[in-house]
Design a protein around this motif. Structure first.
Motif, PDB file in Angstrom:
ATOM      1  N   LYS A   1      17.393  -5.324  19.909  1.00  0.00           N
ATOM      2  CA  LYS A   1      16.345  -5.826  19.029  1.00  0.00           C
ATOM      3  C   LYS A   1      16.396  -7.342  18.866  1.00  0.00           C
ATOM      4  O   LYS A   1      15.382  -7.992  18.835  1.00  0.00           O
ATOM      5  CB  LYS A   1      16.473  -5.163  17.653  1.00  0.00           C
ATOM      6  CG  LYS A   1      16.274  -3.648  17.685  1.00  0.00           C
ATOM      7  CD  LYS A   1      16.418  -3.060  16.290  1.00  0.00           C
ATOM      8  CE  LYS A   1      16.230  -1.547  16.309  1.00  0.00           C
ATOM      9  NZ  LYS A   1      16.394  -0.954  14.962  1.00  0.00           N
ATOM     10  N   SER A   2      17.554  -7.885  18.758  1.00  0.00           N
ATOM     11  CA  SER A   2      17.676  -9.317  18.464  1.00  0.00           C
ATOM     12  C   SER A   2      18.900  -9.898  19.141  1.00  0.00           C
ATOM     13  O   SER A   2      19.937  -9.228  19.277  1.00  0.00           O
ATOM     14  CB  SER A   2      17.779  -9.537  16.948  1.00  0.00           C
ATOM     15  OG  SER A   2      18.150 -10.869  16.663  1.00  0.00           O
ATOM     16  N   ILE A   3      18.779 -11.146  19.524  1.00  0.00           N
ATOM     17  CA  ILE A   3      19.916 -11.842  20.109  1.00  0.00           C
ATOM     18  C   ILE A   3      21.051 -12.001  19.093  1.00  0.00           C
ATOM     19  O   ILE A   3      22.205 -12.194  19.454  1.00  0.00           O
ATOM     20  CB  ILE A   3      19.470 -13.221  20.635  1.00  0.00           C
ATOM     21  CG1 ILE A   3      20.547 -13.828  21.527  1.00  0.00           C
ATOM     22  CG2 ILE A   3      19.126 -14.157  19.484  1.00  0.00           C
ATOM     23  CD1 ILE A   3      20.132 -15.105  22.203  1.00  0.00           C
ATOM     24  N   LEU A   4      20.710 -11.873  17.811  1.00  0.00           N
ATOM     25  CA  LEU A   4      21.696 -12.056  16.755  1.00  0.00           C
ATOM     26  C   LEU A   4      22.486 -10.784  16.438  1.00  0.00           C
ATOM     27  O   LEU A   4      23.391 -10.814  15.602  1.00  0.00           O
ATOM     28  CB  LEU A   4      21.009 -12.559  15.481  1.00  0.00           C
ATOM     29  CG  LEU A   4      20.232 -13.875  15.617  1.00  0.00           C
ATOM     30  CD1 LEU A   4      19.604 -14.252  14.279  1.00  0.00           C
ATOM     31  CD2 LEU A   4      21.133 -14.992  16.117  1.00  0.00           C
ATOM     32  N   GLU A   5      22.138  -9.676  17.107  1.00  0.00           N
ATOM     33  CA  GLU A   5      22.837  -8.419  16.840  1.00  0.00           C
ATOM     34  C   GLU A   5      24.321  -8.508  17.153  1.00  0.00           C
ATOM     35  O   GLU A   5      25.126  -7.771  16.595  1.00  0.00           O
ATOM     36  CB  GLU A   5      22.209  -7.284  17.670  1.00  0.00           C
ATOM     37  CG  GLU A   5      20.817  -6.872  17.234  1.00  0.00           C
ATOM     38  CD  GLU A   5      20.802  -6.236  15.861  1.00  0.00           C
ATOM     39  OE1 GLU A   5      21.757  -5.549  15.515  1.00  0.00           O
ATOM     40  OE2 GLU A   5      19.819  -6.444  15.121  1.00  0.00           O
ATOM     41  N   GLY A   6      24.697  -9.423  18.061  1.00  0.00           N
ATOM     42  CA  GLY A   6      26.088  -9.524  18.469  1.00  0.00           C
ATOM     43  C   GLY A   6      26.969 -10.289  17.505  1.00  0.00           C
ATOM     44  O   GLY A   6      28.182 -10.399  17.723  1.00  0.00           O
ATOM     45  N   VAL A   7      26.392 -10.828  16.431  1.00  0.00           N
ATOM     46  CA  VAL A   7      27.188 -11.566  15.449  1.00  0.00           C
ATOM     47  C   VAL A   7      27.796 -10.569  14.457  1.00  0.00           C
ATOM     48  O   VAL A   7      27.061  -9.898  13.735  1.00  0.00           O
ATOM     49  CB  VAL A   7      26.323 -12.597  14.688  1.00  0.00           C
ATOM     50  CG1 VAL A   7      27.174 -13.337  13.665  1.00  0.00           C
ATOM     51  CG2 VAL A   7      25.673 -13.573  15.660  1.00  0.00           C
ATOM     52  N   PRO A   8      29.130 -10.462  14.410  1.00  0.00           N
ATOM     53  CA  PRO A   8      29.761  -9.486  13.512  1.00  0.00           C
ATOM     54  C   PRO A   8      29.383  -9.707  12.046  1.00  0.00           C
ATOM     55  O   PRO A   8      29.375 -10.836  11.564  1.00  0.00           O
ATOM     56  CB  PRO A   8      31.266  -9.741  13.723  1.00  0.00           C
ATOM     57  CG  PRO A   8      31.358 -10.338  15.085  1.00  0.00           C
ATOM     58  CD  PRO A   8      30.125 -11.173  15.230  1.00  0.00           C
ATOM     59  N   LYS A   9      29.073  -8.619  11.364  1.00  0.00           N
ATOM     60  CA  LYS A   9      28.655  -8.699   9.966  1.00  0.00           C
ATOM     61  C   LYS A   9      29.778  -9.180   9.056  1.00  0.00           C
ATOM     62  O   LYS A   9      29.530  -9.795   8.018  1.00  0.00           O
ATOM     63  CB  LYS A   9      28.158  -7.336   9.485  1.00  0.00           C
ATOM     64  CG  LYS A   9      26.893  -6.843  10.180  1.00  0.00           C
ATOM     65  CD  LYS A   9      26.466  -5.499   9.631  1.00  0.00           C
ATOM     66  CE  LYS A   9      25.151  -5.023  10.246  1.00  0.00           C
ATOM     67  NZ  LYS A   9      25.275  -4.808  11.709  1.00  0.00           N
ATOM     68  N   SER A  10      31.033  -8.897   9.427  1.00  0.00           N
ATOM     69  CA  SER A  10      32.152  -9.204   8.543  1.00  0.00           C
ATOM     70  C   SER A  10      32.740 -10.596   8.747  1.00  0.00           C
ATOM     71  O   SER A  10      33.742 -10.945   8.117  1.00  0.00           O
ATOM     72  CB  SER A  10      33.267  -8.161   8.740  1.00  0.00           C
ATOM     73  OG  SER A  10      33.667  -8.105  10.096  1.00  0.00           O
ATOM     74  N   LEU A  11      32.126 -11.421   9.603  1.00  0.00           N
ATOM     75  CA  LEU A  11      32.623 -12.780   9.791  1.00  0.00           C
ATOM     76  C   LEU A  11      32.517 -13.575   8.488  1.00  0.00           C
ATOM     77  O   LEU A  11      31.580 -13.386   7.721  1.00  0.00           O
ATOM     78  CB  LEU A  11      31.802 -13.505  10.866  1.00  0.00           C
ATOM     79  CG  LEU A  11      32.144 -13.289  12.337  1.00  0.00           C
ATOM     80  CD1 LEU A  11      31.187 -14.104  13.206  1.00  0.00           C
ATOM     81  CD2 LEU A  11      33.576 -13.677  12.635  1.00  0.00           C
TER      82      LEU A  11
END
Length: 257
Positions: free
Chosen positions: A128-138
């Motif tokens: 869906k988005s290029i940002l999906e790969g950014v971990p939520k818990s960072l």
């Protein structure tokens, strides 16, 4: 190379033995290990920040153990085997570096990043988005930097440093306006925008905002402790001093370091 392979297999065998014989190791799950793994990672970060190579070596060993622990549990749960983990990352690295293992030509690291993102997209990693790969818990600062780097990979980026600073200035103005309006919700939102824009500016300065802030944290701690020690040498606590006196003491410490 054989010594490295032998050392790795020795650790694998020790992990197998601990899992089979040690009550504590037998009890662990991927969920109980999670917080301990995070702690080990932060201990590695501390060693890196201190440029402590002996500490880095020791913390890397601890992380290797955790990686093998997860792999062992994955194997026990019939989810995956250790060799699948190793072969998987090896295949991914080869696939995503066609300029090394193929005939693709690149001119700089930015083109490497763009190619990496294209290959990742073709693998179906981004639905869906290029940002999906950014971990939520960072942590928020690290996450902001990663979000901006991801956006940059598709060309959504400021053209120059001056424009980014204009944005910082604009966001600070909006924060002041929110403060005048005395809307706490708006103040919080605008403060977040200021931080986000400053992190963006840090990228253009080629500064790691997380590392820069941590250096400032350590500098403050060092100077504050020096203030406390000077006060103690005079039989005083900082609470015995006025703000003006503490400010004078701070400036004195600051001049020394």
């Amino acid at each position: 190379m054989n010594k490295t392979a032998d050392a790795f297999l020795r650790l694998v065998n020790i992990m197998d033995e601990l899992r089979a014989q040690c009550p504590w190791d037998q009890k662990q799950t991927i969920h109980t290990l999670r917080s301990m793994t995070i702690e080990e990672l932060y201990e590695l970060v501390d060693a890196i920040d201190a440029n402590d190579w002996q500490g880095i070596k020791e913390e890397l060993g601890d992380l290797f153990l955790h990686l093998l622990f997860y792999s062992k549990i994955g194997s026990e749960q019939n989810q995956f085997k250790l060799e699948e983990v190793l072969n998987g990352i090896a295949a991914k690295l080869i696939r995503r570096h066609p300029h090394i293992y193929g005939d693709v030509k690149v001119k700089d690291e930015e083109e490497v990043k763009r190619n990496w993102q294209k290959i990742k997209s073709n693998e179906g990693k981004i639905d869906k988005s290029i940002l999906e790969g950014v971990p939520k818990s960072l942590p928020a600062i690290v996450k902001a930097a990663r979000i901006q780097e991801k956006a940059k990979q598709v060309g959504f980026e400021w053209e120059n440093k001056a424009d980014v600073w204009k944005k910082v200035d604009e966001e600070i103005g909006e924060l002041h306006h929110a403060e005048i309006n005395e809307s706490q919700e708006e103040i919080e939102a605008e403060f977040g925008d200021v931080l986000f824009s400053l992190i963006n500016y840090a990228r253009f300065l080629q500064v790691d905002p997380e590392a820069a802030l941590e250096k400032t944290n350590q500098k403050f701690i060092q100077r504050f402790k020096s203030m406390e020690n000077i006060a103690l040498s005079k039989g005083l606590q900082l609470t015995d001093l006025s703000l003006v006196q503490m400010d004078e003491l701070w400036n004195s410490v600051k001049r020394k370091n």
